[in-house]
Design a protein around this motif. Structure first.
Motif, mmCIF file in Angstrom:
data_model
loop_
_atom_site.group_PDB
_atom_site.id
_atom_site.type_symbol
_atom_site.label_atom_id
_atom_site.label_comp_id
_atom_site.label_asym_id
_atom_site.label_seq_id
_atom_site.Cartn_x
_atom_site.Cartn_y
_atom_site.Cartn_z
ATOM 1 N N ASP A 43 0.839 -1.332 -0.252
ATOM 2 C CA ASP A 43 -0.528 -0.201 0.049
ATOM 3 C C ASP A 43 0.469 1.455 -0.437
ATOM 4 O OD1 ASP A 43 -2.143 -1.863 0.483
ATOM 5 O OD2 ASP A 43 -2.665 -1.468 1.873
ATOM 6 N N VAL A 44 2.030 1.263 1.356
ATOM 7 C CA VAL A 44 2.925 1.876 1.114
ATOM 8 C C VAL A 44 3.510 2.590 -0.299
ATOM 9 C CG1 VAL A 44 4.859 3.409 2.123
ATOM 10 C CG2 VAL A 44 3.570 1.782 3.405
ATOM 11 N N ALA A 45 3.519 1.504 -1.135
ATOM 12 C CA ALA A 45 4.491 1.870 -2.308
ATOM 13 C C ALA A 45 3.692 1.719 -3.361
ATOM 14 C CB ALA A 45 5.168 0.693 -2.799
ATOM 15 N N ALA A 46 1.999 1.940 -3.234
ATOM 16 C CA ALA A 46 1.386 2.177 -4.446
ATOM 17 C C ALA A 46 1.293 3.916 -3.612
ATOM 18 C CB ALA A 46 0.073 1.455 -4.325
ATOM 19 N N ARG A 47 0.487 4.670 -2.988
ATOM 20 C CA ARG A 47 0.813 5.832 -2.311
ATOM 21 C C ARG A 47 1.668 6.963 -2.921
ATOM 22 N NH1 ARG A 47 0.104 8.422 2.168
ATOM 23 N NH2 ARG A 47 0.889 6.393 3.599
ATOM 24 N N LEU A 48 3.535 6.256 -2.387
ATOM 25 C CA LEU A 48 4.002 7.006 -1.796
ATOM 26 C C LEU A 48 5.469 6.816 -2.676
ATOM 27 C CD1 LEU A 48 4.738 6.792 2.173
ATOM 28 C CD2 LEU A 48 4.096 8.887 0.337
ATOM 29 N N SER A 49 5.011 5.717 -3.811
ATOM 30 C CA SER A 49 6.559 5.424 -4.184
ATOM 31 C C SER A 49 6.693 5.956 -5.818
ATOM 32 C CB SER A 49 7.102 3.844 -4.788
ATOM 33 O OG SER A 49 8.343 4.016 -5.349
#
Lengths: 225, 625
Positions: free
Chosen positions: B303-309
C-alpha cells in the motif's frame, strides 16, 4: 550502319530512311499499339466478368456446404444466384455448373421436365469432353426417371465415351430395366462391371447387385474360385 | 568492339536505339525476365504446363510431414523415402495441374481481391487473431515460395477446387434410382437351408500311403525349403561394456565434488522497493520519514509503495523488482538486500536512482543435491563414458582380429566376449539378431557364405556393432516325405471329403428339386434343417457365403429355386429359395430415406468424380522425366 561512317553520315542515312519509310512505320505502330490495347481492354473485361462469376460461385458452394439439407430460404438464394450465373456467364464453366445446379434442385423438387431442360442447355454449352460426358450421363438418368427410356438409350449411344463408359453402361442398364428387357439390361450391367477399375469395390458391389437382379447366378462363377 | 559501340552510341542514333529496346519492356514489364522457376528442372510436362522438380520436392516433403504427423514413429523409415513418395506425389501434382487446366479452359478464375481476402483470413498467417504481414512473409518463404509464387499457387488451388467441387455440389439422385436402390438393398428373402457338416465325412475317408507318395512326387515345388544358414554373431555394444565396468565410491565422490562446483550456490532473492526521488536532500529526508512512519504505523509495504513510491513502473505491483542472485542491482542496494530477512524492510539506501526503502519479498536458497541422491546417476554416467572409450578401442581390435582369422570364438575370447549361435535362417531373415537385414545380408555374402570368412564389422546402431560367421550352410532342398506326410494326408482327406460332401449335396438337391419336403428329406439323412424368413442381404447373423448364394438366386415364375454354398468351415449348405420381397421406398421412414439418399448420392458423385478426372487425364499429353 557500318562502323566507318561518321556520325554526320549516319544521321544523314537515318534521315533518308525515315523520309522513305517514316509514314508507313507510324501507321503500323499506331495500328499495332491500338490493336494491342484494344485486345487488352477486351481481355480485362472478360477477366472481370469471370471474376464476378467466380465470386458468385463461391457464395453458392459456401451456402451449400453449410448443411446437408438446405433451408427453404437458402434453396431460393442458391437458385437465384445460379439463374444469374447461367444468364450472365453462360460462356464459362460457371454457367454450365449453374445449370447443373438448377437441374439438381429441379430433380429434388420432383420437376423432372425442367431438370431435363437445364441439362439439355448445359449439354449444348459444355465445351470440353469430360463436362459434356458428365452432363449427358445425368441427363440420361433424368430421362429414365421420366419414363423416356428409349430417348435415354439414344442419348447414350455415342461412339467416344472416354472414361465414362462404365457410367454410360450403367444408365443404359437402368433404361433397359425400365423397359423390362432383362437380357439387354444384364448385358449393359456386365459392360459397366467390365469398365471399372479394379479397386472400386463399393461400386462393383452395387452393379453386381443390379446385375444379379436381372440375371440369376451371374456372379457365382467368380465366387467358386 | 563493345567499347567502340559505346563510343558511337551518342546523339540521335542512340536515342533511337534506346527507344527501340524499351518497347518490349513497356508491354511485358521487366519482371518477365526474372519470374518463373527457370533454374529448377522439369519433373513432368502436362500438356503445355510444366511441373518442376522444386514443386515435386515440396510436395514430397509435405507428404512426409503429414505421414509422420499421422502415424508417428510406427512407420518404417523406407516408407518415407523419396523414392517411395515420389510417384504418388508426382501423380497428385499432375492431377492438380490437369484440374487447373480444365478450370482455365472453362474460364474459371478468382479476383485478386478475393485471393487477398482468403490469405488475410487464413489462421496460419495470423498473430493474436489478426493478419501479420511479417509472419506471412516468413511462413511463405519457409515453405520455399516467393510471395508472387505463393499467390499463384493459392490461386491455382482455388480454381482447381472450384472445378471439382462443381461436380460434387450438382450431383443428384432421381426418385427412380432411389426406388431401384431400395428395391435391391432392402429386399428380403425366405429360404430353407440344410447343413451337411464336413467333420463326420472327414472321419470316414481314407488316404493310402501310395496316394500321399504320388501327391508328394507331383507337387515337389510346394515342399521346397529355401537355402538357409546357421551362424554365430559376435556383438559388441556399449551397454554390455558399461555393465562390466566397476566404478568405485571414491570415483563417484570425486565426480560429485566436481559437479557441485558448477552449481549455482548464490541464493536468489526477490526484492521490492519504494523509491524516493527529490530535488534536494531535505525534501528527500522528509518524504523518507513519511514512508517510514507509514510502514511503522502498520500500513503494508504494498500500500505504501502504491501511495508514495516515485517508481512509476513498480509502484502498482507492490514495488516488486523481481529476482536477483546478487549482481542485478547496484552494490549498495544488493548489500542492504542481503542483510534482510524475508518480509523485513531496510533503512533508506542511496543509489544513483534516488533513495530506496528495500523489502526482501522471498529468499530462494538453492539446495545442493546430496551425494546419495546423485550417486546412481554419476555411476551410470561414469561407466558410460569409460565404456565409450573402451568401445572404440575394442572396435579397432575387433576389426583387426576378424580380418586376420576365421575363428569367431577365438576373436570373441580375445575381446572377452561370447559369440551367439543363431539357428538356421533363410534370406528372408530369422529370429533375434537374424531379424536385422544387415546381418542377413552379411551372412549370405559370397565371402562369408562360400569362403567361410568372418564378415566385415556391421554397424547395427550408433552404440552397437557385430560380425557374422556362417557355421553351417543348408542348400535349398525339398522337404523329405516323412516331414510332410501328415500335412499331405490332411490335405488329401479334405479333398476327398469335399467330393463326398458334394455328392451328398447333389443327391439332396435333386430330391428337393423333385419336390421332396425339405424337413422330411433332411431328417431322413440326419441333417439339420432350418427355414429363415425376411432376411436382408447384409444380415450378419448368417454366413456371408450362404447369403451371397441366396441373393444370387432368382425365382422363376414364382417357383422355388435351389442353390448351395460352402461355409468357411467347409460345411456344405443346400438351400431352397421360396420367397423374394422387394424393398419398398414408401415404407421407409423419412429419416431412413434421407440417410439412403445421402449414401447413394455420395456413391454416385464419387463415381462421377473419378470418371471426370480420369477422362481429363486420358485426353492429356503427359510426359514424365
Amino acid at each position: 550502319m557500318s562502323a566507318h561512317l561518321t556520325e554526320e553520315e549516319q544521321l544523314e542515312a537515318l534521315k533518308r530512311w525515315w523520309a522513305e519509310n517514316g509514314k508507313s512505320l507510324i501507321v503500323a505502330a499506331i495500328l499495332g499499339v491500338g490493336g494491342y490495347m484494344g485486345f487488352n481492354a477486351w481481355q480485362d473485361d472478360r477477366q472481370a466478368s469471370a471474376e464476378m462469376a467466380s465470386s458468385k460461385f463461391e457464395d453458392i458452394t459456401e451456402l451449400m456446404s453449410k448443411q446437408e439439407q438446405l433451408s427453404e430460404a437458402d434453396t431460393a438464394t442458391v437458385a437465384h444466384l445460379a439463374k444469374g450465373l447461367k444468364a450472365d456467364h453462360g460462356d464459362t464453366l460457371y454457367g454450365v455448373n449453374a445449370a447443373m445446379l438448377l437441374a439438381k434442385q429441379a430433380v429434388e423438387a420432383g420437376e423432372l421436365a425442367s431438370a431435363e431442360a437445364e441439362l439439355r442447355w448445359a449439354l449444348e454449352q459444355s465445351g470440353s469432353d469430360n463436362v459434356s460426358h458428365l452432363v449427358r450421363v445425368r441427363l440420361a438418368r433424368v430421362l429414365v426417371a421420366q419414363g423416356k427410356a428409349e430417348e435415354a438409350l439414344t442419348l447414350v449411344a455415342i461412339e467416344d465415351q472416354g472414361a465414362f463408359s462404365s457410367l454410360y453402361a450403367e444408365v443404359k442398364g437402368d433404361a433397359y430395366v425400365a423397359k423390362k428387357d432383362n437380357a439387354k439390361a444384364a448385358e449393359a450391367y456386365q459392360a459397366a462391371l467390365a469398365g471399372l477399375s479394379g479397386n472400386d469395390m463399393a461400386r462393383a458391389g452395387q452393379i453386381r447387385m443390379k446385375l444379379n437382379s436381372v440375371q440369376p447366378a451371374a456372379a457365382t462363377e467368380e465366387k467358386g474360385a | 568492339m563493345l567499347q567502340s559501340f559505346r563510343d558511337n552510341l551518342k546523339g540521335t542514333v542512340a536515342m533511337f536505339l534506346v527507344l527501340l529496346i524499351s518497347v518490349p519492356f513497356i508491354f511485358f514489364g521487366v519482371d518477365s525476365l526474372f519470374t518463373g522457376d527457370a533454374q529448377s528442372g522439369k519433373a513432368a510436362e502436362v500438356n503445355d504446363d510444366i511441373v518442376t522438380e522444386n514443386q515435386l520436392r515440396r510436395a514430397i516433403s509435405l507428404q512426409r510431414d503429414q505421414l509422420t504427423q499421422r502415424f508417428g514413429d510406427q512407420l518404417p523409415v523406407d516408407f518415407l523415402s523419396d523414392e517411395r513418395l515420389r510417384g504418388p506425389a508426382l501423380d497428385n501434382l499432375i492431377n492438380r495441374q490437369l484440374r487447373v487446366q480444365g478450370a482455365k479452359a472453362g474460364r474459371m478464375t478468382i479476383s485478386d481481391k478475393a485471393l487477398d481476402e482468403l490469405i488475410v483470413s487464413a489462421p496460419g498467417f495470423q498473430v493474436d487473431g489478426k493478419f501479420d504481414a511479417q509472419r506471412f512473409t516468413y511462413m511463405v518463404q519457409s515453405m520455399g515460395y516467393t510471395l508472387a509464387g505463393y499467390r499463384e499457387m493459392i490461386r491455382q488451388e482455388i480454381i482447381a477446387a472450384q472445378y471439382t467441387q462443381a461436380v460434387a455440389v450438382t450431383g443428384f439422385v432421381t426418385e427412380e434410382q432411389l426406388a431401384q436402390y431400395v428395391r435391391l438393398t432392402e429386399q428380403t428373402r425366405d429360404f430353407y437351408w440344410v447343413t451337411l457338416p464336413m467333420a463326420p465325412v472327414l472321419s470316414t475317408v481314407n488316404v493310402s500311403d501310395a496316394e500321399v507318395e504320388a501327391f508328394y512326387q507331383e507337387n515337389q515345388q510346394n515342399f521346397q525349403v529355401p537355402e538357409r544358414v546357421a551362424a554365430k554373431v559376435l556383438e559388441l555394444n556399449v551397454a554390455d561394456i558399461a555393465a562390466d565396468i566397476e566404478i568405485t565410491d571414491e570415483q563417484v565422490a570425486a565426480q560429485y565434488a566436481e559437479n557441485m562446483k558448477s552449481y549455482e550456490t548464490e541464493p536468489v532473492r526477490q526484492a521490492a522497493h519504494i523509491l524516493v526521488e527529490a530535488e534536494d536532500d531535505a525534501a528527500a529526508q522528509a518524504k523518507l520519514a513519511e514512508v517510514q512512519a507509514a510502514l511503522q504505523g502498520g500500513e503494508s509495504f504494498t500500500d505504501v509503495a502504491a501511495r508514495l513510491s516515485d517508481d512509476l513502473g513498480t509502484r502498482d505491483a507492490g514495488g516488486d523488482l523481481g529476482f536477483t542472485s546478487g549482481d542485478t542491482f547496484p552494490e549498495e542496494f544488493e548489500t542492504a538486500l542481503a542483510a534482510l530477512e524475508v518480509g523485513q524492510y531496510s533503512e533508506p539506501v542511496k543509489t544513483d536512482a534516488g533513495w530506496h526503502i528495500i523489502q526482501l519479498v522471498a529468499l530462494d536458497q538453492a539446495e545442493l543435491p546430496t551425494l546419495a541422491e546423485e550417486a546412481p546417476m554419476i555411476r551410470v554416467a561414469l561407466a558410460e563414458s569409460q565404456a565409450q572409450q573402451r568401445f572404440v578401442e575394442a572396435l579397432e581390435r575387433l576389426k583387426e582380429e576378424a580380418y586376420n582369422t576365421d575363428d569367431i570364438d577365438a576373436v570373441a575370447q580375445t575381446l572377452g566376449l561370447q559369440a551367439q549361435a543363431i539357428p538356421a535362417f533363410s534370406r528372408s531373415g530369422g529370429a533375434g539378431l537374424a531379424a536385422d537385414p544387415r546381418v542377413v545380408e552379411a551372412a549370405f555374402a559370397a565371402d562369408v557364405l562360400k569362403d567361410g570368412h568372418i564378415s566385415p564389422v556391421l554397424e547395427l546402431n550408433e552404440s552397437s556393432v557385430a560380425v557374422v560367421k556362417v557355421t553351417q550352410h543348408f542348400p535349398a532342398e525339398v522337404k523329405p516325405l516323412a516331414d510332410v506326410a501328415d500335412l499331405i494326408t490332411a490335405q488329401l482327406s479334405e479333398q476327398k471329403a469335399k467330393a463326398v460332401l458334394a455328392e451328398q449335396g447333389e443327391a439332396m438337391l435333386s430330391e428337393m428339386r423333385a419336390g421332396a419336403d425339405v424337413e422330411a428329406a433332411a431328417t431322413a439323412k440326419g441333417f439339420d434343417w432350418q427355414i429363415s424368413r425376411d432376411v436382408k442381404r447384409n444380415d450378419d447373423r448368417y454366413d456371408p457365403q450362404l447369403l451371397s448364394s441366396v441373393f444370387d438366386l432368382m425365382l422363376r415364375d414364382e417357383q422355388p429355386n435351389f442353390g448351395q454354398a460352402y461355409t468357411e468351415d467347409g460345411d456344405l449348405i443346400v438351400l431352397k429359395l421360396v420367397g423374394v420381397k422387394d424393398g419398398d421406398l414408401a415404407a421407409l421412414t423419412e429419416e431412413a430415406r434421407n440417410a439412403l439418399v445421402s449414401r447413394l448420392r455420395y456413391e454416385i458423385v464419387s463415381a462421377e468424380m473419378a470418371a471426370f478426372e480420369a477422362d481429363l487425364k486420358a485426353g492429356a499429353e503427359i510426359k514424365i522425366y
